[in-house]
Design a protein around this motif. Structure first.
Motif, PDB file in Angstrom:
ATOM      1  N   PRO A   6      36.145  46.778  44.911  1.00  0.00           N
ATOM      2  CA  PRO A   6      34.789  46.752  45.466  1.00  0.00           C
ATOM      3  C   PRO A   6      34.069  45.473  45.072  1.00  0.00           C
ATOM      4  CG  PRO A   6      34.918  48.254  43.620  1.00  0.00           C
ATOM      5  CD  PRO A   6      36.314  47.794  43.905  1.00  0.00           C
ATOM      6  N   GLU A   7      33.153  45.089  45.940  1.00  0.00           N
ATOM      7  CA  GLU A   7      32.380  43.877  45.652  1.00  0.00           C
ATOM      8  C   GLU A   7      31.431  44.146  44.495  1.00  0.00           C
ATOM      9  OE1 GLU A   7      30.391  42.322  49.009  1.00  0.00           O
ATOM     10  OE2 GLU A   7      32.218  42.054  50.158  1.00  0.00           O
ATOM     11  N   HIS A   8      31.242  43.129  43.703  1.00  0.00           N
ATOM     12  CA  HIS A   8      30.355  43.263  42.549  1.00  0.00           C
ATOM     13  C   HIS A   8      29.349  42.118  42.615  1.00  0.00           C
ATOM     14  CE1 HIS A   8      29.157  44.460  38.577  1.00  0.00           C
ATOM     15  NE2 HIS A   8      29.299  43.224  38.145  1.00  0.00           N
ATOM     16  N   ASP A  97      28.427  36.853  44.149  1.00  0.00           N
ATOM     17  CA  ASP A  97      29.321  37.873  44.675  1.00  0.00           C
ATOM     18  C   ASP A  97      30.714  37.631  44.100  1.00  0.00           C
ATOM     19  OD1 ASP A  97      30.561  39.816  46.120  1.00  0.00           O
ATOM     20  OD2 ASP A  97      30.468  38.763  48.043  1.00  0.00           O
ATOM     21  N   HIS A  98      31.199  38.562  43.297  1.00  0.00           N
ATOM     22  CA  HIS A  98      32.543  38.450  42.722  1.00  0.00           C
ATOM     23  C   HIS A  98      33.541  39.044  43.705  1.00  0.00           C
ATOM     24  CE1 HIS A  98      31.539  37.255  38.613  1.00  0.00           C
ATOM     25  NE2 HIS A  98      30.433  37.957  38.792  1.00  0.00           N
ATOM     26  N   GLN A  99      34.585  38.304  43.979  1.00  0.00           N
ATOM     27  CA  GLN A  99      35.644  38.794  44.842  1.00  0.00           C
ATOM     28  C   GLN A  99      36.959  38.655  44.111  1.00  0.00           C
ATOM     29  OE1 GLN A  99      35.531  36.563  48.457  1.00  0.00           O
ATOM     30  NE2 GLN A  99      33.739  37.636  49.244  1.00  0.00           N
ATOM     31  N   HIS A 100      37.786  39.652  44.246  1.00  0.00           N
ATOM     32  CA  HIS A 100      39.112  39.604  43.651  1.00  0.00           C
ATOM     33  C   HIS A 100      40.130  39.419  44.779  1.00  0.00           C
ATOM     34  CE1 HIS A 100      37.715  40.883  39.728  1.00  0.00           C
ATOM     35  NE2 HIS A 100      36.909  41.729  40.358  1.00  0.00           N
ATOM     36  N   VAL A 101      40.930  38.387  44.664  1.00  0.00           N
ATOM     37  CA  VAL A 101      41.925  38.082  45.671  1.00  0.00           C
ATOM     38  C   VAL A 101      43.288  38.317  45.055  1.00  0.00           C
ATOM     39  CG1 VAL A 101      42.880  36.308  47.169  1.00  0.00           C
ATOM     40  CG2 VAL A 101      40.425  36.363  46.724  1.00  0.00           C
ATOM     41  N   LEU A 102      44.079  39.144  45.716  1.00  0.00           N
ATOM     42  CA  LEU A 102      45.428  39.437  45.256  1.00  0.00           C
ATOM     43  C   LEU A 102      46.420  38.672  46.114  1.00  0.00           C
ATOM     44  CD1 LEU A 102      45.117  43.299  44.823  1.00  0.00           C
ATOM     45  CD2 LEU A 102      44.955  41.534  43.055  1.00  0.00           C
TER      46      LEU A 102
END
Length: 105
Positions: A6-8, A97-102
């Protein structure tokens, strides 16, 4: 495939600050320039000291530079601190906006 995280969204305080190294370098350069001007403006190389020693122009420049460079650096860092104090009043809040990219291979 899993669901993305989820976006943080966070709030951060953003402000500009001067680069102190640049102000120190400019202050040292101005001190060196002042030492050069003072060396040739007041020509005391023809005079003999109390100990009977005559100093060359290069030696006089070195002695004057030993005093002028630290003074120039002190003036430079003082200007940087004053600018930092003035710029600290212009802080603003921004959203991050923190985004996690896998990376799936």
């Amino acid at each position: 495939m899993t669901d993305p995280a989820p976006e943080h969204i966070e709030t951060a305080r953003l402000r500009r600050s001067p680069r102190y190294g640049v102000f120190l370098a400019v202050g040292a350069a101005l001190g060196l320039l002042l030492a050069l001007i003072l060396t040739f403006a007041f020509d005391g190389t023809a005079d003999t000291s109390d100990a009977g020693v005559t100093y060359s122009t290069g030696q006089v420049f070195g002695f004057v530079a030993l005093a002028c460079i630290p003074i120039g650096m002190a003036v430079g860092i003082t200007v940087a601190l004053i600018l930092d104090r003035r710029l600290s009043r212009r802080t603003r809040d921004v959203l991050i906006d923190h985004q996690h990219v896998l990376d799936e291979e």
